[in-house]
Design a protein around this motif. Sequence first.
Motif, PDB file in Angstrom:
ATOM      1  N   GLN A 268       0.837  -1.205   0.000  1.00 36.52           N
ATOM      2  CA  GLN A 268       0.000   0.000   0.000  1.00 36.52           C
ATOM      3  C   GLN A 268       0.868   1.249   0.000  1.00 36.52           C
ATOM      4  O   GLN A 268       0.645   2.193  -0.767  1.00 36.52           O
ATOM      5  CB  GLN A 268      -0.908   0.002   1.233  1.00 36.52           C
ATOM      6  N   VAL A 269       1.884   1.258   0.868  1.00 37.79           N
ATOM      7  CA  VAL A 269       2.776   2.409   0.966  1.00 37.79           C
ATOM      8  C   VAL A 269       3.556   2.605  -0.332  1.00 37.79           C
ATOM      9  O   VAL A 269       3.783   3.744  -0.768  1.00 37.79           O
ATOM     10  CB  VAL A 269       3.731   2.237   2.159  1.00 37.79           C
ATOM     11  N   ALA A 270       3.951   1.519  -0.979  1.00 34.94           N
ATOM     12  CA  ALA A 270       4.675   1.636  -2.243  1.00 34.94           C
ATOM     13  C   ALA A 270       3.843   2.398  -3.269  1.00 34.94           C
ATOM     14  O   ALA A 270       4.364   3.248  -4.007  1.00 34.94           O
ATOM     15  CB  ALA A 270       5.060   0.263  -2.767  1.00 34.94           C
ATOM     16  N   LYS A 271       2.552   2.115  -3.318  1.00 36.10           N
ATOM     17  CA  LYS A 271       1.673   2.840  -4.242  1.00 36.10           C
ATOM     18  C   LYS A 271       1.610   4.322  -3.876  1.00 36.10           C
ATOM     19  O   LYS A 271       1.672   5.195  -4.751  1.00 36.10           O
ATOM     20  CB  LYS A 271       0.274   2.234  -4.221  1.00 36.10           C
ATOM     21  N   GLU A 272       1.481   4.605  -2.594  1.00 37.73           N
ATOM     22  CA  GLU A 272       1.444   6.004  -2.153  1.00 37.73           C
ATOM     23  C   GLU A 272       2.769   6.699  -2.442  1.00 37.73           C
ATOM     24  O   GLU A 272       2.796   7.873  -2.833  1.00 37.73           O
ATOM     25  CB  GLU A 272       1.111   6.066  -0.667  1.00 37.73           C
ATOM     26  N   PHE A 273       3.876   5.994  -2.236  1.00 35.25           N
ATOM     27  CA  PHE A 273       5.186   6.568  -2.512  1.00 35.25           C
ATOM     28  C   PHE A 273       5.336   6.894  -4.001  1.00 35.25           C
ATOM     29  O   PHE A 273       5.913   7.927  -4.361  1.00 35.25           O
ATOM     30  CB  PHE A 273       6.300   5.608  -2.081  1.00 35.25           C
ATOM     31  N   ASN A 274       4.863   6.001  -4.862  1.00 36.59           N
ATOM     32  CA  ASN A 274       4.958   6.273  -6.294  1.00 36.59           C
ATOM     33  C   ASN A 274       4.225   7.558  -6.665  1.00 36.59           C
ATOM     34  O   ASN A 274       4.733   8.382  -7.436  1.00 36.59           O
ATOM     35  CB  ASN A 274       4.400   5.099  -7.095  1.00 36.59           C
ATOM     36  N   GLU A 275       3.043   7.746  -6.104  1.00 34.29           N
ATOM     37  CA  GLU A 275       2.275   8.956  -6.408  1.00 34.29           C
ATOM     38  C   GLU A 275       2.950  10.199  -5.838  1.00 34.29           C
ATOM     39  O   GLU A 275       3.083  11.222  -6.514  1.00 34.29           O
ATOM     40  CB  GLU A 275       0.850   8.819  -5.862  1.00 34.29           C
ATOM     41  N   ALA A 276       3.377  10.090  -4.576  1.00 33.80           N
ATOM     42  CA  ALA A 276       4.054  11.232  -3.955  1.00 33.80           C
ATOM     43  C   ALA A 276       5.375  11.531  -4.648  1.00 33.80           C
ATOM     44  O   ALA A 276       5.758  12.687  -4.830  1.00 33.80           O
ATOM     45  CB  ALA A 276       4.283  10.957  -2.470  1.00 33.80           C
ATOM     46  N   GLY A 277       6.095  10.470  -5.030  1.00 31.71           N
ATOM     47  CA  GLY A 277       7.373  10.648  -5.708  1.00 31.71           C
ATOM     48  C   GLY A 277       7.221  11.269  -7.079  1.00 31.71           C
ATOM     49  O   GLY A 277       8.061  12.071  -7.504  1.00 31.71           O
ATOM     50  N   ARG A 278       6.151  10.907  -7.780  1.00 32.30           N
ATOM     51  CA  ARG A 278       5.905  11.508  -9.087  1.00 32.30           C
ATOM     52  C   ARG A 278       5.632  13.003  -8.937  1.00 32.30           C
ATOM     53  O   ARG A 278       6.162  13.820  -9.707  1.00 32.30           O
ATOM     54  CB  ARG A 278       4.730  10.818  -9.771  1.00 32.30           C
ATOM     55  N   ALA A 279       4.843  13.372  -7.928  1.00 33.37           N
ATOM     56  CA  ALA A 279       4.569  14.787  -7.687  1.00 33.37           C
ATOM     57  C   ALA A 279       5.847  15.527  -7.287  1.00 33.37           C
ATOM     58  O   ALA A 279       6.090  16.662  -7.727  1.00 33.37           O
ATOM     59  CB  ALA A 279       3.505  14.941  -6.609  1.00 33.37           C
ATOM     60  N   ALA A 280       6.673  14.878  -6.455  1.00 31.61           N
ATOM     61  CA  ALA A 280       7.930  15.510  -6.044  1.00 31.61           C
ATOM     62  C   ALA A 280       8.840  15.727  -7.246  1.00 31.61           C
ATOM     63  O   ALA A 280       9.444  16.794  -7.410  1.00 31.61           O
ATOM     64  CB  ALA A 280       8.622  14.649  -4.989  1.00 31.61           C
ATOM     65  N   ARG A 281       8.939  14.721  -8.096  1.00 32.67           N
ATOM     66  CA  ARG A 281       9.791  14.833  -9.276  1.00 32.67           C
ATOM     67  C   ARG A 281       9.317  15.956 -10.192  1.00 32.67           C
ATOM     68  O   ARG A 281      10.124  16.717 -10.737  1.00 32.67           O
ATOM     69  CB  ARG A 281       9.819  13.502 -10.020  1.00 32.67           C
ATOM     70  N   ARG A 282       8.007  16.064 -10.357  1.00 39.86           N
ATOM     71  CA  ARG A 282       7.471  17.146 -11.198  1.00 39.86           C
ATOM     72  C   ARG A 282       7.806  18.520 -10.637  1.00 39.86           C
ATOM     73  O   ARG A 282       7.909  19.491 -11.389  1.00 39.86           O
ATOM     74  CB  ARG A 282       5.952  16.987 -11.333  1.00 39.86           C
ATOM     75  N   SER A 283       7.984  18.590  -9.330  1.00 37.48           N
ATOM     76  CA  SER A 283       8.322  19.878  -8.716  1.00 37.48           C
ATOM     77  C   SER A 283       9.833  20.094  -8.619  1.00 37.48           C
ATOM     78  O   SER A 283      10.286  21.108  -8.091  1.00 37.48           O
ATOM     79  CB  SER A 283       7.710  19.982  -7.313  1.00 37.48           C
ATOM     80  N   GLY A 284      10.606  19.126  -9.104  1.00 41.52           N
ATOM     81  CA  GLY A 284      12.056  19.267  -9.103  1.00 41.52           C
ATOM     82  C   GLY A 284      12.749  18.691  -7.892  1.00 41.52           C
ATOM     83  O   GLY A 284      13.917  19.003  -7.639  1.00 41.52           O
TER      84      GLY A 284
END
Length: 290
Positions: free
Chosen positions: A150-166
């Motif tokens: 479950q956390v891996a899925k949340e991390f992927n979403e949060a990580g994608r948003a973080a990457r988009r913000s640099g």
Amino acid sequence: MGIVQPESRRGFLRLAVGSAVAVGASGLIAPNAVAAAAPGGNRPVPREHIGIQLYTVRSLMESDPQGTLNRLGEIGYATVGVSGLYGHSPQEFRAMLDAAGLRAVLTHLSLDAIRGDWQQALVDAHVLGVQSVVVPSLPSDLQNPAGYRQVAKEFNEAGRAARRSGLRFLYHNHGFDFATVDGQILYDILLQETKRQWVNFEIDLYWAVEGGYDPVDYFRRYPGRFPVFHVKDMAEDGSFEDVGHGILDFPRIFAERRSGVREYIVEHDAPADPLASAQRSYEYLSTMRF
């Protein structure tokens, strides 16, 4: 659920510090073994990438944040890992760092942060000037395979948003992350079920060893996924020690180029004298070769 604990800490320490370290008759690793066993390399740790997690000096940050940051800069640290703002705004905290000549390279944010106003947390991270946002731990109710997936899925979403913000998104481990539950190593679930372009890892070297595993093995199996080391040493009895004064073979660990490491962040969870500990650790890390 079936939780399998690692054998004994003694066996794991032998694994982590390498076969060159001699084990005495008592079964404990000789206190000066690391220095004796260090490879004969000549690569230094880049001083501009030597930092300290402010959790190490948290008691002093509560009472005198500017003075504490100033002293860390005087010791020689170039960077810090942020562990809370001690009642200050991100702007105020950044101003204190600037005044001390320090750069924040990462900030620890709770799992609740990514489940809340994550966009605002990313804005605040940019104010601090960090490169990485890090979830430092997971709650006990998620410490099972289903929870880690479950956390891996949340991390992927949060990580994608973080990457988009640099920004980079990282997870920081503890010993419990290396428990084997229902035949699966929990930490491995995160490595296997997160996407490396969005999620990577701040590996705490002490906790990896305490959990029973050799960090070098992880670097070889998951190359490039460990851009930050939490450089934390272990005493013979398994407690925390100043970096370079315990039994972990840092030259051997650092020499594995496949880790992907960029930042070396000192940490001691319970120092008797935080600034003295910070200085001893810096003196070792700034002069070691691997």
